[in-house]
Write a protein that holds these residues in place. Structure first.
Motif, short mmCIF file in Angstrom:
data_model
loop_
_atom_site.label_atom_id
_atom_site.label_comp_id
_atom_site.label_asym_id
_atom_site.label_seq_id
_atom_site.Cartn_x
_atom_site.Cartn_y
_atom_site.Cartn_z
N THR A 31 -43.27 -7.08 8.25
CA THR A 31 -43.08 -6.77 10.11
C THR A 31 -43.55 -8.32 10.58
O THR A 31 -43.59 -9.46 9.86
CB THR A 31 -44.54 -5.77 10.14
N GLU A 32 -43.71 -8.39 11.76
CA GLU A 32 -44.33 -9.93 12.54
C GLU A 32 -45.16 -9.85 12.64
O GLU A 32 -46.51 -8.95 12.51
CB GLU A 32 -43.33 -9.93 13.92
N LYS A 33 -46.23 -11.43 12.38
CA LYS A 33 -47.59 -11.18 12.72
C LYS A 33 -48.29 -11.26 13.47
O LYS A 33 -47.56 -11.11 14.47
CB LYS A 33 -47.16 -13.23 11.99
N ASN A 34 -48.85 -10.27 13.22
CA ASN A 34 -49.75 -10.15 15.17
C ASN A 34 -51.52 -9.83 14.57
O ASN A 34 -51.65 -9.33 13.75
CB ASN A 34 -49.73 -8.93 15.08
N LEU A 35 -51.59 -11.01 15.21
CA LEU A 35 -53.21 -10.50 15.05
C LEU A 35 -54.29 -9.82 15.75
O LEU A 35 -54.90 -9.56 14.88
CB LEU A 35 -53.74 -11.99 15.57
N THR A 36 -53.37 -9.42 16.71
CA THR A 36 -54.59 -8.21 17.28
C THR A 36 -54.08 -7.26 17.20
O THR A 36 -55.31 -6.09 16.36
CB THR A 36 -53.94 -8.08 18.65
N GLU A 37 -53.18 -6.92 16.12
CA GLU A 37 -53.19 -5.04 14.83
C GLU A 37 -53.69 -5.34 13.60
O GLU A 37 -54.81 -4.71 13.35
CB GLU A 37 -51.74 -5.25 15.14
N ALA A 38 -53.25 -6.91 13.53
CA ALA A 38 -54.63 -7.39 12.50
C ALA A 38 -55.97 -6.47 12.57
O ALA A 38 -56.92 -6.46 11.72
CB ALA A 38 -54.19 -8.70 11.85
N ALA A 39 -56.65 -7.11 13.73
CA ALA A 39 -58.46 -7.19 13.43
C ALA A 39 -58.08 -6.03 14.22
O ALA A 39 -59.63 -5.35 13.34
CB ALA A 39 -58.21 -8.27 15.25
N ARG A 40 -57.33 -5.08 14.73
CA ARG A 40 -57.96 -3.74 14.83
C ARG A 40 -57.76 -3.01 13.42
O ARG A 40 -58.50 -1.97 13.53
CB ARG A 40 -56.14 -3.57 15.65
N TRP A 41 -56.97 -3.33 12.17
CA TRP A 41 -56.90 -2.37 11.25
C TRP A 41 -58.31 -2.68 10.58
O TRP A 41 -58.71 -2.34 9.36
CB TRP A 41 -55.93 -2.29 10.46
N PHE A 42 -58.72 -4.50 10.61
CA PHE A 42 -59.32 -4.87 9.79
C PHE A 42 -60.93 -3.98 10.47
O PHE A 42 -61.65 -3.27 9.69
CB PHE A 42 -59.72 -6.51 9.95
N SER A 43 -60.94 -3.93 11.95
CA SER A 43 -62.26 -3.51 12.33
C SER A 43 -62.75 -1.99 12.45
O SER A 43 -63.49 -1.86 11.65
CB SER A 43 -61.93 -4.05 14.45
N ALA A 44 -61.50 -1.24 12.51
CA ALA A 44 -61.10 0.26 11.66
C ALA A 44 -62.21 0.48 10.14
O ALA A 44 -62.55 1.19 9.76
CB ALA A 44 -59.91 0.78 11.68
N ALA A 45 -60.96 -0.31 9.28
CA ALA A 45 -61.79 -0.64 7.93
C ALA A 45 -63.39 -1.57 7.42
O ALA A 45 -63.45 -0.51 7.18
CB ALA A 45 -60.73 -1.06 7.26
N ALA A 46 -63.16 -1.91 8.57
CA ALA A 46 -64.79 -2.36 8.48
C ALA A 46 -65.49 -0.98 8.82
O ALA A 46 -67.17 -1.24 8.56
CB ALA A 46 -65.15 -3.62 9.43
N ALA A 47 -64.78 -0.80 9.82
CA ALA A 47 -66.54 0.56 10.52
C ALA A 47 -66.41 1.90 9.48
O ALA A 47 -67.32 2.91 9.67
CB ALA A 47 -65.69 0.92 11.65
N GLN A 48 -66.01 2.10 8.75
CA GLN A 48 -66.13 2.53 7.15
C GLN A 48 -66.49 2.08 6.11
O GLN A 48 -66.68 2.39 4.75
CB GLN A 48 -64.17 3.41 6.83
N GLY A 49 -67.50 0.72 6.18
CA GLY A 49 -68.25 0.01 4.90
C GLY A 49 -66.94 -0.63 4.18
O GLY A 49 -67.93 -1.42 3.55
N ASP A 50 -65.84 -1.36 4.65
CA ASP A 50 -64.97 -1.92 3.55
C ASP A 50 -65.65 -3.55 3.79
O ASP A 50 -65.46 -3.96 5.22
CB ASP A 50 -63.60 -2.03 4.25
N ALA A 51 -66.28 -4.06 2.77
CA ALA A 51 -66.99 -5.16 2.93
C ALA A 51 -66.20 -6.20 3.13
O ALA A 51 -65.72 -7.53 3.44
CB ALA A 51 -67.47 -5.24 1.55
N GLU A 52 -64.18 -6.36 2.14
CA GLU A 52 -63.99 -6.98 2.42
C GLU A 52 -63.40 -7.38 4.04
O GLU A 52 -63.47 -8.70 4.71
CB GLU A 52 -63.12 -7.45 1.47
N SER A 53 -63.28 -6.00 4.73
CA SER A 53 -63.03 -6.34 6.32
C SER A 53 -63.63 -6.98 7.30
O SER A 53 -63.89 -7.76 7.54
CB SER A 53 -62.07 -4.46 6.34
N ILE A 54 -65.23 -6.52 7.11
CA ILE A 54 -66.47 -7.19 7.28
C ILE A 54 -66.12 -8.90 7.03
O ILE A 54 -66.75 -9.72 7.67
CB ILE A 54 -67.50 -6.74 6.81
N ASP A 55 -65.82 -9.16 6.34
CA ASP A 55 -65.33 -10.73 5.94
C ASP A 55 -64.84 -10.65 6.51
O ASP A 55 -64.82 -12.50 6.94
CB ASP A 55 -66.20 -10.51 4.21
N ALA A 56 -63.40 -10.50 6.34
CA ALA A 56 -62.31 -10.97 7.25
C ALA A 56 -62.84 -11.35 8.89
O ALA A 56 -62.00 -12.44 9.28
CB ALA A 56 -60.85 -10.24 7.03
#
Length: 404
Positions: free
Chosen positions: A366-391
């Motif tokens: 897909t096309e690069k999209n920082l907003t969507e990347a942040a949205r889904w890293f945030s969703a995973a981080a909310a579930q305790g994903d350590a890699e997403s929290i770090d990202a």
């Protein structure tokens, strides 16, 4: 972000079946499988009844008797559910949807006439007609699906001690289909049905018992009676029993059972062959990884994972997103990988959310999209994903996340 890039996808050479909550959950796929098998059986027997009708007309224009699986009746051009006489129950096969009966088949009876007759007979107290009418409404056979009417007539037949109707009624009561949730009376019905060796009743009694103890967080609570019923039901062909024993009880050694992975995989294979989503998911993962004593078979593993994803298994979609995004297995398809990641992420699968975030961050599929990347890293981080929290500590992602 180089560390994040290098960790974009973990090769499944190191992959095994991920630990999951050792619990059994009823889902729409269970109900739909029950409905579709019932409908398939009714339609197959309707076609058979048409053939018998023609043959009977050649011999006489009266009545003919035959032995069928499920319910049937004959017509000239249309078939419905049969008249009942006499009833014979045989304890073999997946009786949630297919059972053996003897029926009287009425020649030249249309589906509408059959349903009208069933209503008359059901209201007069005929248990078999009550059960058949429940199946008509449950499957939408020549009428709109009406779960309230299906539950009503299954439960009326159950009051007359019809063994399979008792199990169907209880299943709908427990799940709140066609009416209120009534767990206690449903379990009482199922216990009685199981005690009489009705396979679907044994399967549901065992399944709901295992699910309830898991729901309470006590998977170590011994349930020998439930497991014994599940084994008998599974060996009779009941998919939900096979899936419960395979994906939970014997795979993890829960509820007082000794862990027995080979036995579990045997049941998983049986349930997967009947299109159980969880079993297709687990077996697919084992086949693509070659773990747990299963010989590696990537094409078959992919087929099962795709079927599981199509049935709504989010983690299967997440694994497919990983597999289809890399070259190592010769199945690279970035567009499909992105679609599976999107499915998994939106269904709440943490791994899928991480994969989708990385797709957006690196512009892969897909096309690069920082907003969507942040949205889904945030969703995973909310579930305790350590890699997403770090990202999300990376400046560009942190800024994008602050603007969500």
């Amino acid at each position: 972000m180089h560390r994040l890039r290098r960790s974009l996808f973990v090769l499944l050479a190191a992959f095994t079946v991920a630990p999951i909550a050792a619990q059994a959950d009823w889902n729409a796929a269970n109900d739909e499988a029950n409905r579709q098998r019932m409908m398939s059986d009714m339609r197959a027997n309707a076609a058979a009844a048409d053939r018998r009708s023609f043959e009977a007309q050649q011999r006489s224009n009266s009545y003919t008797s035959s032995t069928n699986r499920g319910s049937s009746s004959s017509s000239s051009g249309a078939s419905g559910v049969s008249s009942y006489a006499p009833y014979e129950y045989k304890a073999e096969g997946p009786h949630s949807v297919v059972a053996t009966y003897y029926f009287t088949v009425r020649v030249q009876e249309t589906e509408a006439q059959t349903i009208a007759r069933l209503k008359t007979e059901a209201m007069a107290g005929n248990a078999q007609s009550q059960f058949d009418l429940g199946r008509v409404y449950y499957t939408g056979y020549s009428v709109p699906v009406d779960l309230a009417q299906a539950r009503k007539w299954f439960c009326e037949a159950a009051l007359h001690d019809h063994p399979i109707a008792k199990s169907q009624c209880a299943g709908m009561m427990y799940n709140g289909q066609g009416g209120a949730v009534e767990e206690a009376p449903a379990m009482a019905l199922l216990k009685d049905s199981a005690a009489k060796s009705e396979p679907y009743g044994m399967a549901l009694y065992g399944f709901f018992t295992i699910a309830e103890t898991a729901r309470r967080g006590n998977v170590d609570e011994a349930q020998p009676e439930a497991i014994a019923y599940l084994v008998r039901a599974a060996d009779s062909g009941e998919m939900i029993a096979q899936a419960t024993l395979g994906t939970v009880v014997f795979f993890y050694g829960t509820h007082g059972a000794t862990q027995d992975v080979p036995r579990a995989i045997g049941y998983i294979r049986q349930a997967a062959a009947q299109h159980d989503p969880m079993s297709m998911d687990m077996l697919g993962m084992m086949l693509v990884s070659g773990r747990n004593g299963v010989e590696k078979n990537i094409p078959e593993g992919l087929r099962l994972l795709k079927a599981a994803a199509a049935a709504g298994k989010a983690d299967a979609a997440g694994v497919l997103a990983i597999l289809l995004s890399q070259d190592s297995m010769g199945v690279r398809d970035e567009a499909a990988a992105f679609a599976y990641a999107d499915q998994a992420a939106k269904a709440g699968d943490r791994q899928g959310q991480v994969v989708l975030a990385k797709f957006y961050y690196f512009g892969q599929g897909t096309e690069k999209n920082l907003t969507e990347a942040a949205r889904w890293f945030s969703a995973a981080a909310a579930q305790g994903d350590a890699e997403s929290i770090d990202a999300l500590k990376e400046p560009d992602l942190a800024q994008a996340a602050s603007q969500l």
